[in-house]
Each structure stands twice: as structure tokens, then as C-alpha cells.
Scaffold this motif. Structure first.
Motif, PDB file in Angstrom:
ATOM      1  N   PRO A   1      -2.310   6.373   8.062  1.00 51.68           N
ATOM      2  CA  PRO A   1      -3.106   7.376   7.352  1.00 51.68           C
ATOM      3  C   PRO A   1      -3.833   6.760   6.162  1.00 51.68           C
ATOM      4  O   PRO A   1      -3.517   5.656   5.716  1.00 51.68           O
ATOM      5  N   THR A   2      -4.802   7.468   5.649  1.00 54.33           N
ATOM      6  CA  THR A   2      -5.468   7.060   4.426  1.00 54.33           C
ATOM      7  C   THR A   2      -4.514   7.298   3.262  1.00 54.33           C
ATOM      8  O   THR A   2      -3.927   8.371   3.138  1.00 54.33           O
ATOM      9  N   LEU A   3      -4.365   6.300   2.422  1.00 56.34           N
ATOM     10  CA  LEU A   3      -3.422   6.387   1.316  1.00 56.34           C
ATOM     11  C   LEU A   3      -4.154   6.377  -0.015  1.00 56.34           C
ATOM     12  O   LEU A   3      -5.217   5.759  -0.147  1.00 56.34           O
ATOM     13  N   PRO A   4      -3.571   7.017  -1.041  1.00 59.79           N
ATOM     14  CA  PRO A   4      -4.195   6.964  -2.371  1.00 59.79           C
ATOM     15  C   PRO A   4      -3.962   5.606  -3.010  1.00 59.79           C
ATOM     16  O   PRO A   4      -3.152   4.808  -2.537  1.00 59.79           O
ATOM     17  N   ALA A   5      -4.670   5.361  -4.092  1.00 52.67           N
ATOM     18  CA  ALA A   5      -4.501   4.090  -4.799  1.00 52.67           C
ATOM     19  C   ALA A   5      -3.115   4.012  -5.407  1.00 52.67           C
ATOM     20  O   ALA A   5      -2.528   5.017  -5.808  1.00 52.67           O
TER      21      ALA A   5
ATOM     22  N   ALA B   1       0.825  -1.208   0.000  1.00 56.24           N
ATOM     23  CA  ALA B   1       0.000   0.000   0.000  1.00 56.24           C
ATOM     24  C   ALA B   1       0.858   1.256   0.000  1.00 56.24           C
ATOM     25  O   ALA B   1       0.414   2.327  -0.419  1.00 56.24           O
ATOM     26  N   PHE B   2       2.120   1.118   0.457  1.00 54.79           N
ATOM     27  CA  PHE B   2       3.022   2.270   0.511  1.00 54.79           C
ATOM     28  C   PHE B   2       3.906   2.370  -0.721  1.00 54.79           C
ATOM     29  O   PHE B   2       4.795   3.224  -0.779  1.00 54.79           O
TER      30      PHE B   2
ATOM     31  N   ASP C   1       2.614  11.640  -2.888  1.00 55.30           N
ATOM     32  CA  ASP C   1       1.244  11.236  -2.542  1.00 55.30           C
ATOM     33  C   ASP C   1       1.094  10.887  -1.064  1.00 55.30           C
ATOM     34  O   ASP C   1      -0.013  10.601  -0.601  1.00 55.30           O
ATOM     35  N   LEU C   2       2.197  10.886  -0.345  1.00 50.93           N
ATOM     36  CA  LEU C   2       2.112  10.601   1.091  1.00 50.93           C
ATOM     37  C   LEU C   2       1.460  11.777   1.807  1.00 50.93           C
ATOM     38  O   LEU C   2       1.763  12.935   1.517  1.00 50.93           O
ATOM     39  N   PRO C   3       0.575  11.513   2.741  1.00 53.93           N
ATOM     40  CA  PRO C   3      -0.097  12.598   3.444  1.00 53.93           C
ATOM     41  C   PRO C   3       0.860  13.379   4.338  1.00 53.93           C
ATOM     42  O   PRO C   3       1.816  12.832   4.877  1.00 53.93           O
ATOM     43  N   GLU C   4       0.592  14.665   4.449  1.00 53.10           N
ATOM     44  CA  GLU C   4       1.350  15.489   5.392  1.00 53.10           C
ATOM     45  C   GLU C   4       0.868  15.166   6.801  1.00 53.10           C
ATOM     46  O   GLU C   4      -0.324  14.961   7.029  1.00 53.10           O
TER      47      GLU C   4
ATOM     48  N   THR D   1      -3.843   0.226 -10.052  1.00 55.31           N
ATOM     49  CA  THR D   1      -4.891  -0.476  -9.321  1.00 55.31           C
ATOM     50  C   THR D   1      -6.213   0.250  -9.535  1.00 55.31           C
ATOM     51  O   THR D   1      -6.260   1.471  -9.650  1.00 55.31           O
ATOM     52  N   PRO D   2      -7.317  -0.481  -9.602  1.00 54.02           N
ATOM     53  CA  PRO D   2      -8.606   0.159  -9.904  1.00 54.02           C
ATOM     54  C   PRO D   2      -9.148   1.021  -8.784  1.00 54.02           C
ATOM     55  O   PRO D   2      -9.951   1.905  -9.018  1.00 54.02           O
ATOM     56  N   ALA D   3      -8.719   0.774  -7.548  1.00 51.78           N
ATOM     57  CA  ALA D   3      -9.251   1.551  -6.431  1.00 51.78           C
ATOM     58  C   ALA D   3      -8.217   1.593  -5.322  1.00 51.78           C
ATOM     59  O   ALA D   3      -7.314   0.767  -5.268  1.00 51.78           O
ATOM     60  N   ALA D   4      -8.353   2.588  -4.467  1.00 55.72           N
ATOM     61  CA  ALA D   4      -7.423   2.736  -3.360  1.00 55.72           C
ATOM     62  C   ALA D   4      -7.559   1.540  -2.422  1.00 55.72           C
ATOM     63  O   ALA D   4      -8.656   1.076  -2.178  1.00 55.72           O
TER      64      ALA D   4
END
Length: 345
Positions: A326-330, A271-272, A278-281, A334-337
Motif C-alpha cells: 500500500p501507499t505509506l505516509p512519510a 518504510a514501515f 498511520d497504516l492504511p485500512e 523525513t522530508p517526504a514520503a
């Protein structure tokens, strides 16, 4: 009375001689070391590629020997790879000041004038070019297990890094830790062979050792020695920018990774595998020491081997307070996060 004064004088002289002797012993004591190998590593394309994978992802060399953007979760590396520069002081739990050196081939500020044998000795035995013991934040105690061919691959890759001219301050370790550091290094004797990847359990054990899983996820006592019966049970404390961080339990107990099958374990890392931008602040209190970004690029086969090995270690009932991820982007392609896991592994 004169006899009493004479006795006191001799006692003071004796104590002075003992103290002076100890001071000389401490100052001149040298770590166990052997002469550096005269071997010269042949830089084949296969070795360079294997070395790239080991240095950048498995061993995590750049986790320590590069600067980082600490405003983003997991601290993506910035600046020249391997240029060093970050120092850890007493506020971070260091016994003095520990700085990560420049490991690029720059001849003035890096390792450009080191021989291959001197680099090998530093990596696995903890002895620098000048014969001094390295502070074991450099995980040479773990790298002792690094196979000879993998070590050659690391040297081959490091030799090809772009030279970065960056003078880094020397580490300054306070006494008495500075003395005990001299006792940590010791020579590696004989041939060291890594297990075959086809033996998943043995290879997973090897990877968990050289990649730092065992070190970070095993708690230590007041003398920084692993606590018996707590292998991989978590709770090893690290001071971070937002306070004390504790490693997770990764034994197969319900308080560890008992509920994670191989797919879930590998998926948590993958996932990382996203762009650093794209990593959250995050604020310091939400930061992590877990090297998600480098380990995310390990192969699924290698991450699966680590999981297979961890399934064989004794399960330990040890709940460790976890910080939510944290919530991560896709990920690209991949079709979805991916679903955000509720907590660190």
C-alpha cells in the motif's frame, strides 16, 4: 471348518493386540527431552535491552503472542503485549486448533511459575513446563540456533513484562499430527554461540535463521520439509484471512531481490517504521503475513547484514505472484514520503 474358525479367531486376536499395542505406544510416547536447566538469569540492564530488541523486533515473539488489528495492513498489535489469545483453526490450515499462549509473568495464566530453565527449554527445544512437545508453529526449530547469551537476554526481558491476566485455550492437535509433533523436539547440547556482528555474512545468516526469514521464504513439500535447491526461493504457502499467501523469492535472482541493493532492501523495511495508526485500512484480500512492523524496527546494520548474507545464497529462478504494497505516509523526520515499492520483497 472348525480349524478355519480357530485361525480366524487367533488372527482377530492378534490384530486386536497389535492395534491395542500401537494405541498404548502412541498415547505414552514422549518427545526427546532433558531436564530443564537450573540456571537463573541475572537481569542486567544490558541484557534487558538486548532482550527487548530480540523479543519485539528480531524474533517476532509478539507477532504471535499478542492480538492484532486485522483491519489495518500488517496487523498492528493491540492489547497487552505477550498476553496471547489468538487461535488458528482448520480454516487457517492448522491440524486442529493452535493457540498462542500467554508469555507474560502472570502466575496463573502466563509463565510466572515457570523457571528460567523451563522457559529456555521451551524456546529452543520445544518442551513445555510439563514435558509435553510444543506444536512447531512455535519456531523452536529455528530458535535452536539462538546463542546462549541472546537466550539469556530474552529471558531477562520476558521476566520484566507487565503481567497480563489472560487465560488462553489449550491447543488441540488432531491425530496423527499430534503424534508426529512429539518427534520434533530434541535437546540442545553444548554451548551455542552467536556470530559476532562484525562478521556480516555469518551474522546475517544467524539473523535470517532466528528471525524466520529462512523458514517463511523456503517452500516445503507435502511433508512440510524444505524443498532441496529452493532455499529462500519463496512460494511457502500460508492461509490468511483473504486466501492463500505465498512468500516472496529473496534469493539474488532477478525474480527475487536481484535488483535491490542494500539501501533499497533496508529502505523497504524502514518504510514501515511508522505509527500503527498511520497504516492504511485494508480488506482481507490485501492483507499480508509479512511481519513488516516488527522487522522495520530492526537496526539498519542488522537488516544490512541479512541482505549481505542473502547475496551469498544460490540464486533461484522462481517467480512468485506478489501482492502490491500500500501507499505509506512519510516516516517521522523525513522530508517526504518514501516511494512505495511495487511489490513485496
Amino acid at each position: 471348518m472348525p480349524n478355519a474358525r480357530r485361525v480366524l479367531k487367533f488372527a482377530a486376536l492378534f490384530v486386536g493386540l497389535v492395534v491395542a499395542g500401537l494405541a498404548v505406544f502412541v498415547a505414552t510416547f514422549k518427545p526427546k527431552a532433558r531436564a530443564a536447566s537450573t540456571a537463573v538469569v541475572e537481569r542486567t540492564p544490558e541484557r534487558i535491552e538486548r532482550g527487548r530488541y530480540l523479543v519485539e523486533h528480531v524474533l517476532g515473539c509478539m507477532d504471535c503472542h499478542s492480538n492484532h488489528d486485522l483491519t489495518r495492513f500488517a496487523g498492528p498489535a493491540v492489547g497487552p503485549a505477550g498476553g496471547g489469545g489468538e487461535c488458528l483453526g482448520k480454516e487457517g490450515g492448522a491440524p486442529g486448533r493452535v493457540c498462542s499462549p500467554n508469555i507474560t509473568p502472570d502466575p496463573e495464566t502466563g509463565i510466572g511459575r515457570w523457571t528460567d530453565g523451563e522457559i529456555m527449554r521451551a524456546i529452543r527445544e520445544g518442551i513445555d513446563k510439563d514435558g509435553k512437545g510444543l506444536f512447531p508453529m512455535m519456531p523452536y526449530t529455528e530458535y535452536r540456533a539462538l546463542g546462549d547469551e541472546d537466550l539469556n537476554a530474552v529471558i531477562a526481558y520476558l521476566r520484566g513484562l507487565p503481567p497480563a491476566r489472560n487465560a488462553v485455550a489449550d491447543s488441540q492437535i488432531d491425530f496423527p499430527v499430534s503424534f508426529f509433533v512429539k518427534m520434533a523436539p530434541r535437546p540442545v547440547e553444548g554451548v551455542v554461540t552467536a556470530p559476532a556482528p562484525s562478521d556480516r555474512i555469518a551474522y546475517g545468516k544467524y539473523l535470517s535463521k532466528v528471525s524466520g526469514c529462512e523458514f517463511c521464504h523456503t517452500p516445503v513439500d507435502g511433508k512440510h520439509q524444505p524443498i532441496a535447491g529452493r532455499l529462500f526461493a519463496g512460494g511457502h504457502e500460508f492461509k490468511g484471512p483473504g486466501g492463500v499467501l505465498r512468500s516472496a523469492n529473496i534469493t539474488p535472482h532477478a525474480t527475487g531481490i536481484g535488483a535491490r541493493d542494500e539501501a533499497a532492501f533496508v529502505g523497504l523495511f524502514k518504510a514501515f517504521d511508522i505509527a500503527p495508526g498511520d497504516l492504511p485500512e485494508v480488506k482481507p484480500e490485501a492483507f499480508t503475513n509479512m511481519p513488516w512492523l516488527t522487522r522495520a524496527k530492526m537496526t539498519e546494520a542488522d537488516l544490512g547484514a541479512i541482505h549481505a548474507y542473502l547475496r551469498t545464497v544460490p540464486a533461484v529462478d522462481h517467480a512468485v505472484e506478489k501482492r502490491p504494497l500500500p501507499t505509506l505516509p512519510a516516516r517521522a523526520g523525513t522530508p517526504a514520503a518514501p516511494a512505495t515499492p511495487p511489490a513485496n520483497p
